[in-house]
Design a protein around this motif. Structure first.
Motif, short mmCIF file in Angstrom:
data_model
loop_
_atom_site.label_atom_id
_atom_site.label_comp_id
_atom_site.label_asym_id
_atom_site.label_seq_id
_atom_site.Cartn_x
_atom_site.Cartn_y
_atom_site.Cartn_z
N ALA A 109 0.84 -1.20 0.00
CA ALA A 109 0.00 0.00 0.00
C ALA A 109 0.87 1.25 0.00
O ALA A 109 1.85 1.33 0.74
N TYR A 110 0.48 2.22 -0.81
CA TYR A 110 1.26 3.43 -1.01
C TYR A 110 0.39 4.67 -0.79
O TYR A 110 -0.27 5.14 -1.73
N PRO A 111 0.34 5.18 0.44
CA PRO A 111 -0.51 6.35 0.72
C PRO A 111 -0.19 7.51 -0.22
O PRO A 111 0.97 7.83 -0.49
N GLY A 112 -1.25 8.09 -0.75
CA GLY A 112 -1.10 9.27 -1.59
C GLY A 112 -0.80 8.99 -3.05
O GLY A 112 -0.70 9.92 -3.86
N ARG A 113 -0.69 7.71 -3.42
CA ARG A 113 -0.28 7.40 -4.78
C ARG A 113 -1.48 7.05 -5.67
O ARG A 113 -2.51 6.55 -5.21
N THR A 114 -1.31 7.29 -6.96
CA THR A 114 -2.35 7.00 -7.95
C THR A 114 -2.25 5.54 -8.41
O THR A 114 -1.32 4.82 -8.03
N ILE A 115 -3.17 5.14 -9.27
CA ILE A 115 -3.16 3.76 -9.79
C ILE A 115 -1.87 3.47 -10.53
O ILE A 115 -1.20 2.46 -10.28
#
Length: 296
Positions: A109-115
């Motif tokens: 999981a990457y908070p703040g990231r787009t698809i």
């Protein structure tokens, strides 16, 4: 007479609720099949705003294990190989694969990231080396938050590419994709609705290529009252509990598509102890400092 009838109806409803609650976690998936699950997404998958940091993962694991399934979560393969990550994005690609106070708390999981960003990060992190037999995907909220630079249609195209990436990495894994939960910012919520409308078609096209993918509906399940009013984006604990139930029901319904974990995949990562976590965090800070100096 009417009062007796009313009380009888209430008693029946309450009894039904008790039965549902007691049997919800007793449905084994494929006779206790081992589940190696990669939760893939951004901050909602990470568990942001949950009081224990686990988000939906602990409740989902409890439901699955109460039915007799052994569950392990997998995520980033420790540190990424930095030379494979674009220089402008290296700082965002570093960090721990563990979040929450539960054991086995890995996530991709990457908070703040787009698809598109999460898609690339997952490739560079070597997370697919675990060869999970289930990938849970809730991803796209940040695309809608950047709607000035990206439309819902473009975000949907990126989601289609993400599914293709997963298939290329492991064609046998079941992808359980989710519609996005509501957002309390009207413009973001409007984009989310438009994005969600495109997901069924994307899933059908992926299925037509032979990919094992199913869609679950989080949007209608998580009410606005269970979205954090402070940031307007993340669920509260009650909202995360609902997400866990929807994931669980989706896995039960798609159980025929779940294969045993590939024995050639890496074993699930061990949750670090407090001392190990401290060393891990210190190592991350050191590497970030080195990268910062290189990029400066």
């Amino acid at each position: 007479m009417l009062r007796r009838a009313y009380l009888l109806v209430v008693a029946i409803i309450c009894a039904t609720d008790v039965v549902n609650a007691s049997t919800l976690g007793r449905r084994s998936i494929n006779n206790g099949l081992e589940l190696k699950i990669m939760p893939l997404g951004a901050s909602i998958v990470y568990g942001t705003d949950s009081t224990d940091g686990n988000g939906f993962r602990l409740r989902l694991r409890d439901l699955l294990e109460s039915g007799g399934n052994k569950v392990s979560y997998v995520g980033k393969d420790d540190f990424m190989i930095l030379h494979q990550v674009p220089p402008t994005d290296r700082l965002h690609s570093l960090g721990t694969a563990f979040h929450g106070n539960m054991s086995n708390n890995a996530c991709e999981a990457y908070p703040g990231r787009t698809i598109d960003e999460a898609d690339q990060h997952a490739l560079h992190s070597h997370a697919y080396k675990y060869l999970p037999n289930v990938v849970l995907v809730h991803l796209g909220t940040n695309d809608c938050m950047r709607e000035a630079n990206e439309t819902a249609g473009e975000a949907a195209d990126h989601f289609s590419t993400l599914l293709s990436t997963i298939k290329e990495q492991d064609a046998d894994t079941l992808v359980l994709a989710s519609t996005l939960i509501r957002n309390l910012v009207p413009s973001v919520d409007q984009c989310i609705a438009a994005f969600n409308d495109r997901l069924p078609s994307i899933v059908r096209k992926a299925r037509a290529t032979g990919q094992k993918v199913e869609l679950v509906n989080m949007h209608d399940a998580v009410p606005r009252s269970d979205i954090n009013s402070t940031d307007a984006t993340h669920p509260n604990d009650a909202g995360y509990a609902i997400m866990a139930r929807i994931w669980y029901e989706g896995l039960v319904n798609a159980s025929a598509l779940i294969s045993p974990p590939n024995s050639t995949g890496k074993g699930a990562p061990v949750t670090p102890s407090a001392a190990a976590e401290l060393r891990h965090t210190s190592s991350v800070m050191f590497v970030m400092l080195v990268v910062w100096v290189v990029l400066a």
